[in-house]
Design a protein around this motif. Structure first.
Motif, mmCIF file in Angstrom:
data_model
loop_
_atom_site.group_PDB
_atom_site.id
_atom_site.type_symbol
_atom_site.label_atom_id
_atom_site.label_comp_id
_atom_site.label_asym_id
_atom_site.label_seq_id
_atom_site.Cartn_x
_atom_site.Cartn_y
_atom_site.Cartn_z
ATOM 1 N N GLY A 6 -8.025 -0.218 -8.844
ATOM 2 C CA GLY A 6 -6.675 -0.723 -8.786
ATOM 3 C C GLY A 6 -5.946 -0.525 -7.244
ATOM 4 N N ASN A 7 -6.602 0.050 -6.383
ATOM 5 C CA ASN A 7 -5.964 0.252 -5.160
ATOM 6 C C ASN A 7 -6.421 -0.924 -4.145
ATOM 7 N N ARG A 8 -5.798 -1.066 -3.228
ATOM 8 C CA ARG A 8 -5.981 -1.789 -2.061
ATOM 9 C C ARG A 8 -5.486 -1.603 -0.514
ATOM 10 N N ILE A 9 -6.261 -1.701 0.465
ATOM 11 C CA ILE A 9 -5.718 -1.167 1.949
ATOM 12 C C ILE A 9 -4.350 -2.011 2.315
ATOM 13 N N ASN A 10 -3.502 -1.381 2.675
ATOM 14 C CA ASN A 10 -2.175 -2.146 3.136
ATOM 15 C C ASN A 10 -2.310 -1.976 4.679
ATOM 16 N N ASP A 11 -1.117 -1.308 5.427
ATOM 17 C CA ASP A 11 -0.991 -1.441 6.690
ATOM 18 C C ASP A 11 -1.925 -0.469 7.576
ATOM 19 N N GLY A 12 -2.056 -0.939 8.888
ATOM 20 C CA GLY A 12 -3.058 -0.206 9.831
ATOM 21 C C GLY A 12 -2.594 -0.224 11.227
ATOM 22 N N GLY A 65 -3.603 2.875 5.723
ATOM 23 C CA GLY A 65 -3.026 3.505 4.039
ATOM 24 C C GLY A 65 -3.640 2.695 3.167
ATOM 25 N N THR A 66 -3.719 3.129 1.978
ATOM 26 C CA THR A 66 -3.940 2.397 0.642
ATOM 27 C C THR A 66 -2.799 2.844 -0.072
ATOM 28 N N MET A 67 -2.893 1.802 -1.182
ATOM 29 C CA MET A 67 -1.802 1.824 -2.304
ATOM 30 C C MET A 67 -2.286 1.154 -3.427
ATOM 31 N N ASP A 68 -1.604 1.535 -4.555
ATOM 32 C CA ASP A 68 -1.611 1.070 -5.889
ATOM 33 C C ASP A 68 -1.317 -0.515 -5.964
ATOM 34 N N ASP A 69 -2.068 -1.325 -6.036
ATOM 35 C CA ASP A 69 -1.763 -2.925 -5.911
ATOM 36 C C ASP A 69 -0.749 -3.253 -7.054
ATOM 37 N N GLY A 70 -0.413 -2.550 -8.202
ATOM 38 C CA GLY A 70 0.501 -2.695 -9.158
ATOM 39 C C GLY A 70 1.816 -2.045 -8.608
ATOM 40 N N GLU A 71 1.971 -1.087 -7.456
ATOM 41 C CA GLU A 71 3.010 -0.563 -7.180
ATOM 42 C C GLU A 71 3.928 0.337 -8.206
ATOM 43 N N ALA A 72 2.877 1.159 -8.925
ATOM 44 C CA ALA A 72 3.458 1.866 -10.139
ATOM 45 C C ALA A 72 3.021 3.397 -9.684
ATOM 46 N N THR A 73 1.475 3.504 -9.523
ATOM 47 C CA THR A 73 0.904 4.768 -9.610
ATOM 48 C C THR A 73 0.595 5.441 -8.216
ATOM 49 N N ASP A 119 -3.747 12.425 4.064
ATOM 50 C CA ASP A 119 -2.561 12.591 2.922
ATOM 51 C C ASP A 119 -2.735 11.742 1.986
ATOM 52 N N GLU A 120 -2.050 12.094 0.767
ATOM 53 C CA GLU A 120 -2.105 11.440 -0.365
ATOM 54 C C GLU A 120 -0.944 11.545 -1.147
ATOM 55 N N GLY A 121 -0.793 10.560 -2.411
ATOM 56 C CA GLY A 121 0.393 10.788 -3.464
ATOM 57 C C GLY A 121 1.282 9.791 -3.085
ATOM 58 N N TYR A 122 0.898 8.480 -2.352
ATOM 59 C CA TYR A 122 1.557 7.451 -2.141
ATOM 60 C C TYR A 122 1.530 6.286 -3.326
ATOM 61 N N VAL A 123 2.628 5.698 -3.675
ATOM 62 C CA VAL A 123 2.790 4.489 -4.449
ATOM 63 C C VAL A 123 2.382 3.074 -3.412
#
Length: 303
Positions: free
Chosen positions: A97-103, A114-122, A144-148
Protein backbone atom coordinates in the motif's frame (compact mmCIF):
# COMPACT_ATOMS: atom_id res chain seq x y z
CA UNK A 1 5.22 41.05 -5.23
CA UNK A 2 6.82 38.44 -7.48
CA UNK A 3 4.57 37.51 -10.40
CA UNK A 4 4.71 33.94 -11.73
CA UNK A 5 3.62 33.09 -15.26
CA UNK A 6 2.67 29.77 -16.80
CA UNK A 7 5.38 28.40 -19.10
CA UNK A 8 3.61 25.11 -19.79
CA UNK A 9 -0.12 24.53 -19.35
CA UNK A 10 0.55 20.85 -18.66
CA UNK A 11 -2.76 20.28 -16.81
CA UNK A 12 -1.02 17.77 -14.55
CA UNK A 13 -3.29 15.93 -12.16
CA UNK A 14 -0.47 15.89 -9.61
CA UNK A 15 2.53 17.84 -10.90
CA UNK A 16 5.47 17.29 -8.55
CA UNK A 17 9.21 16.97 -8.10
CA UNK A 18 10.70 19.65 -10.39
CA UNK A 19 14.46 19.26 -10.79
CA UNK A 20 16.96 21.14 -12.95
CA UNK A 21 19.29 19.24 -15.25
CA UNK A 22 22.52 21.22 -15.68
CA UNK A 23 23.64 18.86 -18.44
CA UNK A 24 20.52 19.49 -20.54
CA UNK A 25 19.66 22.99 -19.27
CA UNK A 26 16.14 21.65 -18.90
CA UNK A 27 13.61 21.06 -16.16
CA UNK A 28 12.15 17.63 -15.38
CA UNK A 29 9.06 17.00 -13.28
CA UNK A 30 6.49 14.25 -12.79
CA UNK A 31 2.72 13.87 -12.86
CA UNK A 32 2.17 11.25 -10.17
CA UNK A 33 -1.50 10.52 -10.86
CA UNK A 34 -1.03 10.87 -14.63
CA UNK A 35 1.93 8.44 -14.47
CA UNK A 36 4.11 10.68 -16.61
CA UNK A 37 7.56 12.25 -16.66
CA UNK A 38 7.81 15.69 -18.28
CA UNK A 39 10.74 17.75 -19.56
CA UNK A 40 10.71 21.47 -20.36
CA UNK A 41 13.55 23.14 -22.25
CA UNK A 42 13.20 26.88 -21.61
CA UNK A 43 15.57 28.16 -24.31
CA UNK A 44 13.64 26.46 -27.11
CA UNK A 45 10.28 26.30 -25.39
CA UNK A 46 10.05 22.62 -26.33
CA UNK A 47 8.64 20.01 -24.00
CA UNK A 48 8.44 16.24 -24.01
CA UNK A 49 6.60 13.59 -22.00
CA UNK A 50 7.02 9.90 -21.26
CA UNK A 51 4.54 7.43 -19.76
CA UNK A 52 5.73 5.65 -16.61
CA UNK A 53 4.79 2.05 -15.76
CA UNK A 54 3.75 3.07 -12.23
CA UNK A 55 3.16 6.28 -10.32
CA UNK A 56 6.42 8.28 -10.31
CA UNK A 57 7.27 10.17 -7.12
CA UNK A 58 10.46 11.87 -8.30
CA UNK A 59 13.18 11.95 -10.92
CA UNK A 60 16.79 13.04 -10.39
CA UNK A 61 19.55 13.41 -13.00
CA UNK A 62 22.44 10.96 -13.15
CA UNK A 63 25.87 12.09 -14.32
CA UNK A 64 25.72 9.91 -17.48
CA UNK A 65 22.60 11.71 -18.77
CA UNK A 66 20.03 9.19 -17.57
CA UNK A 67 17.71 9.60 -14.60
CA UNK A 68 16.80 7.77 -11.43
CA UNK A 69 13.05 7.62 -10.99
CA UNK A 70 11.27 6.68 -7.80
CA UNK A 71 8.26 4.62 -8.88
CA UNK A 72 5.65 3.05 -6.63
CA UNK A 73 7.67 -0.02 -5.71
CA UNK A 74 11.30 0.95 -6.12
CA UNK A 75 14.11 2.91 -7.72
CA UNK A 76 14.31 2.65 -11.50
CA UNK A 77 16.83 3.79 -14.06
CA UNK A 78 15.12 5.83 -16.78
CA UNK A 79 16.71 6.63 -20.13
CA UNK A 80 14.96 9.56 -21.87
CA UNK A 81 16.59 8.62 -25.17
CA UNK A 82 14.82 5.25 -25.30
CA UNK A 83 11.99 5.76 -22.79
CA UNK A 84 13.10 2.58 -21.03
CA UNK A 85 12.68 1.93 -17.29
CA UNK A 86 14.84 -0.65 -15.52
CA UNK A 87 14.17 -1.66 -11.92
CA UNK A 88 17.33 -1.34 -9.85
CA UNK A 89 16.11 -1.89 -6.31
CA UNK A 90 12.77 -2.77 -4.73
CA UNK A 91 11.61 -0.60 -1.85
CA UNK A 92 9.25 -1.73 0.92
CA UNK A 93 8.01 -4.76 -0.98
CA UNK A 94 6.38 -5.90 2.27
CA UNK A 95 4.13 -2.78 2.20
CA UNK A 96 2.15 -2.94 -1.08
CA UNK A 97 0.00 0.00 0.00
CA UNK A 98 3.03 2.30 0.11
CA UNK A 99 4.75 4.20 -2.68
CA UNK A 100 7.84 6.35 -3.08
CA UNK A 101 7.14 10.08 -3.01
CA UNK A 102 9.59 13.00 -3.01
CA UNK A 103 13.39 12.85 -3.38
CA UNK A 104 16.58 14.85 -3.92
CA UNK A 105 20.35 14.53 -4.30
CA UNK A 106 22.48 16.46 -1.81
CA UNK A 107 25.82 18.17 -2.42
CA UNK A 108 27.73 14.98 -1.58
CA UNK A 109 25.83 12.94 -4.15
CA UNK A 110 23.59 11.15 -1.65
CA UNK A 111 20.07 10.36 -2.78
CA UNK A 112 17.35 11.04 -0.21
CA UNK A 113 13.73 9.96 -0.63
CA UNK A 114 10.59 9.29 1.36
CA UNK A 115 7.80 6.73 1.17
CA UNK A 116 4.14 7.17 2.05
CA UNK A 117 0.80 5.40 2.33
CA UNK A 118 -0.81 5.73 -1.10
CA UNK A 119 -4.19 5.91 0.64
CA UNK A 120 -2.91 8.79 2.81
CA UNK A 121 -4.27 7.23 6.00
CA UNK A 122 -1.67 4.99 7.67
CA UNK A 123 1.66 6.21 9.16
CA UNK A 124 3.65 3.62 7.22
CA UNK A 125 6.01 6.00 5.40
CA UNK A 126 9.71 6.41 6.08
CA UNK A 127 12.76 8.48 5.13
CA UNK A 128 15.68 6.83 3.31
CA UNK A 129 19.07 7.61 1.85
CA UNK A 130 21.15 5.82 -0.76
CA UNK A 131 24.88 6.20 -0.17
CA UNK A 132 28.15 4.53 -1.12
CA UNK A 133 29.91 2.71 1.72
CA UNK A 134 33.10 1.18 0.26
CA UNK A 135 34.10 0.94 -3.37
CA UNK A 136 31.02 0.22 -5.49
CA UNK A 137 28.92 -1.04 -2.58
CA UNK A 138 25.85 1.02 -1.70
CA UNK A 139 23.78 1.20 1.45
CA UNK A 140 20.05 1.93 1.43
CA UNK A 141 19.37 3.25 4.91
CA UNK A 142 16.11 3.92 6.74
CA UNK A 143 16.55 7.03 8.89
CA UNK A 144 13.08 7.85 10.21
CA UNK A 145 9.53 6.47 10.07
CA UNK A 146 5.93 7.06 11.14
CA UNK A 147 4.88 9.31 8.23
CA UNK A 148 1.50 9.25 6.48
CA UNK A 149 2.71 11.50 3.63
CA UNK A 150 6.38 12.45 3.35
CA UNK A 151 7.63 15.48 1.41
CA UNK A 152 11.01 17.05 0.93
CA UNK A 153 13.69 16.16 1.77
CA UNK A 154 16.06 19.09 1.28
CA UNK A 155 19.49 19.97 2.66
CA UNK A 156 20.95 23.29 3.83
CA UNK A 157 23.77 24.91 1.82
CA UNK A 158 26.38 24.01 4.46
CA UNK A 159 25.20 20.39 4.48
CA UNK A 160 24.49 20.31 8.22
CA UNK A 161 20.67 20.35 8.22
CA UNK A 162 18.07 18.20 6.48
CA UNK A 163 14.43 19.30 6.23
CA UNK A 164 11.57 16.84 5.82
CA UNK A 165 7.79 17.23 6.00
CA UNK A 166 5.01 15.26 7.60
CA UNK A 167 2.48 16.91 5.35
CA UNK A 168 -0.93 15.92 6.85
CA UNK A 169 0.28 17.03 10.28
CA UNK A 170 1.38 20.40 8.89
CA UNK A 171 4.89 19.92 10.27
CA UNK A 172 8.26 20.77 8.74
CA UNK A 173 10.96 18.86 10.61
CA UNK A 174 14.66 19.64 10.67
CA UNK A 175 17.42 17.13 11.49
CA UNK A 176 21.08 17.58 12.20
CA UNK A 177 22.96 16.00 9.29
CA UNK A 178 26.43 14.60 9.98
CA UNK A 179 29.17 14.43 7.30
CA UNK A 180 28.67 10.65 7.06
CA UNK A 181 24.93 11.08 6.36
CA UNK A 182 23.65 10.21 9.83
CA UNK A 183 20.57 12.11 11.03
CA UNK A 184 19.91 13.13 14.62
CA UNK A 185 17.97 15.56 16.81
CA UNK A 186 14.72 15.68 14.84
CA UNK A 187 12.70 18.70 15.88
CA UNK A 188 9.89 20.91 14.60
CA UNK A 189 11.20 23.67 12.35
CA UNK A 190 7.81 25.19 11.46
CA UNK A 191 4.09 24.44 11.58
CA UNK A 192 1.70 25.25 8.74
CA UNK A 193 -1.97 25.93 9.52
CA UNK A 194 -3.19 27.36 6.18
CA UNK A 195 -2.86 24.46 3.77
CA UNK A 196 -0.28 21.68 4.06
CA UNK A 197 3.49 21.75 3.51
CA UNK A 198 4.36 19.92 0.29
CA UNK A 199 7.77 19.79 -1.44
CA UNK A 200 10.75 21.64 0.05
CA UNK A 201 13.79 23.21 -1.62
CA UNK A 202 16.54 25.29 0.04
CA UNK A 203 18.24 28.14 -1.85
CA UNK A 204 21.89 29.21 -1.65
CA UNK A 205 21.14 31.56 1.28
CA UNK A 206 19.46 28.82 3.32
CA UNK A 207 15.87 29.99 2.78
CA UNK A 208 13.28 27.21 2.56
CA UNK A 209 10.79 27.36 -0.32
CA UNK A 210 7.78 25.16 0.43
CA UNK A 211 4.79 24.38 -1.75
CA UNK A 212 1.44 24.87 0.01
CA UNK A 213 -1.03 22.12 -0.86
CA UNK A 214 -4.53 23.55 -0.59
CA UNK A 215 -2.83 26.86 0.13
CA UNK A 216 -2.40 28.55 -3.26
CA UNK A 217 1.11 29.79 -2.59
CA UNK A 218 4.80 29.09 -2.18
CA UNK A 219 5.78 29.57 1.45
CA UNK A 220 9.23 30.83 2.45
CA UNK A 221 11.06 30.40 5.74
CA UNK A 222 14.33 31.96 6.86
CA UNK A 223 16.96 29.58 8.31
CA UNK A 224 15.85 30.54 11.84
CA UNK A 225 12.24 29.51 11.08
CA UNK A 226 10.84 33.01 10.54
CA UNK A 227 8.12 32.92 7.90
CA UNK A 228 8.73 35.32 5.01
CA UNK A 229 6.16 36.79 2.59
CA UNK A 230 4.71 34.06 0.35
CA UNK A 231 4.32 33.99 -3.42
CA UNK A 232 0.74 33.53 -4.64
CA UNK A 233 0.03 31.11 -7.50
CA UNK A 234 -3.11 30.78 -9.67
CA UNK A 235 -3.71 27.24 -8.39
CA UNK A 236 -5.01 25.89 -5.10
CA UNK A 237 -2.54 23.01 -4.90
CA UNK A 238 1.06 24.25 -5.15
CA UNK A 239 3.49 21.37 -4.82
CA UNK A 240 7.20 22.19 -5.16
CA UNK A 241 9.80 24.57 -6.64
CA UNK A 242 13.17 24.18 -8.36
CA UNK A 243 15.84 26.73 -9.23
CA UNK A 244 17.04 26.62 -12.82
CA UNK A 245 18.52 28.57 -15.69
CA UNK A 246 22.21 29.35 -16.28
CA UNK A 247 22.31 31.54 -13.15
CA UNK A 248 19.91 29.37 -11.06
CA UNK A 249 17.70 32.42 -10.51
CA UNK A 250 14.66 31.19 -12.45
CA UNK A 251 12.19 29.63 -10.04
CA UNK A 252 9.99 26.87 -11.48
CA UNK A 253 6.83 25.85 -9.63
CA UNK A 254 4.73 22.73 -10.14
CA UNK A 255 1.00 22.63 -9.37
CA UNK A 256 -1.83 20.09 -9.39
CA UNK A 257 -5.44 19.81 -10.48
CA UNK A 258 -6.14 16.90 -8.10
CA UNK A 259 -8.98 17.48 -5.60
CA UNK A 260 -9.84 20.85 -7.14
CA UNK A 261 -13.62 21.31 -7.60
CA UNK A 262 -14.88 22.28 -11.08
CA UNK A 263 -15.96 25.76 -9.98
CA UNK A 264 -12.48 26.43 -8.59
CA UNK A 265 -10.83 25.08 -11.77
CA UNK A 266 -12.98 27.54 -13.70
CA UNK A 267 -11.30 30.34 -11.73
CA UNK A 268 -7.83 28.78 -12.03
CA UNK A 269 -7.80 27.12 -15.45
CA UNK A 270 -3.99 26.81 -15.49
CA UNK A 271 -3.93 24.68 -12.34
CA UNK A 272 -1.66 21.74 -13.03
CA UNK A 273 0.63 23.96 -15.08
CA UNK A 274 4.34 24.69 -14.71
CA UNK A 275 5.01 28.27 -13.63
CA UNK A 276 8.19 30.35 -13.47
CA UNK A 277 9.44 33.66 -12.16
CA UNK A 278 12.77 35.38 -11.62
CA UNK A 279 14.21 35.68 -8.12
CA UNK A 280 17.12 37.59 -6.61
CA UNK A 281 18.83 34.77 -4.71
CA UNK A 282 19.95 31.73 -6.73
CA UNK A 283 19.37 28.15 -5.76
CA UNK A 284 22.06 25.70 -4.79
CA UNK A 285 24.15 24.17 -7.56
CA UNK A 286 22.33 20.98 -8.66
CA UNK A 287 24.23 17.73 -8.20
CA UNK A 288 23.69 14.69 -10.41
CA UNK A 289 23.78 11.24 -8.84
CA UNK A 290 27.22 9.78 -9.64
CA UNK A 291 27.08 7.19 -12.39
CA UNK A 292 29.25 4.60 -10.67
CA UNK A 293 26.85 4.60 -7.74
CA UNK A 294 23.93 4.12 -10.11
CA UNK A 295 25.67 1.12 -11.70
CA UNK A 296 25.85 -0.55 -8.31
CA UNK A 297 22.18 -0.03 -7.45
CA UNK A 298 21.22 -3.37 -8.94
CA UNK A 299 23.19 -5.10 -6.18
CA UNK A 300 21.15 -3.48 -3.40
CA UNK A 301 17.93 -4.81 -1.90
CA UNK A 302 15.81 -3.81 1.05
CA UNK A 303 14.72 -6.56 3.43
Amino acid sequence: MLQPHCVWDARAELGEGPVWSVREQALYFVDIVGQAIHRFHPESGQHASWSAPQRPGFVVPVSDGTLICGLKDGLYGFDPASGRFDCMVAVERELPGNRINDGCVDSKGRLWFGTMDDGEATPSGALYSVTRSKGRTLDVLRHDEGYVVTNGPAVSPDGTKLYHNHSPAGIIYVFDLAPDGALSNRRVFARVTDGYPDGVVVDSAGTLWVGAWNGGRVMRFAPDGTELPPIALPAVNVTKVAFGGPDLRTLYVTTARKNTPPDVLARYPQAGGLFSLRVDVPGQEPVAFPVDEMDALGDIALD
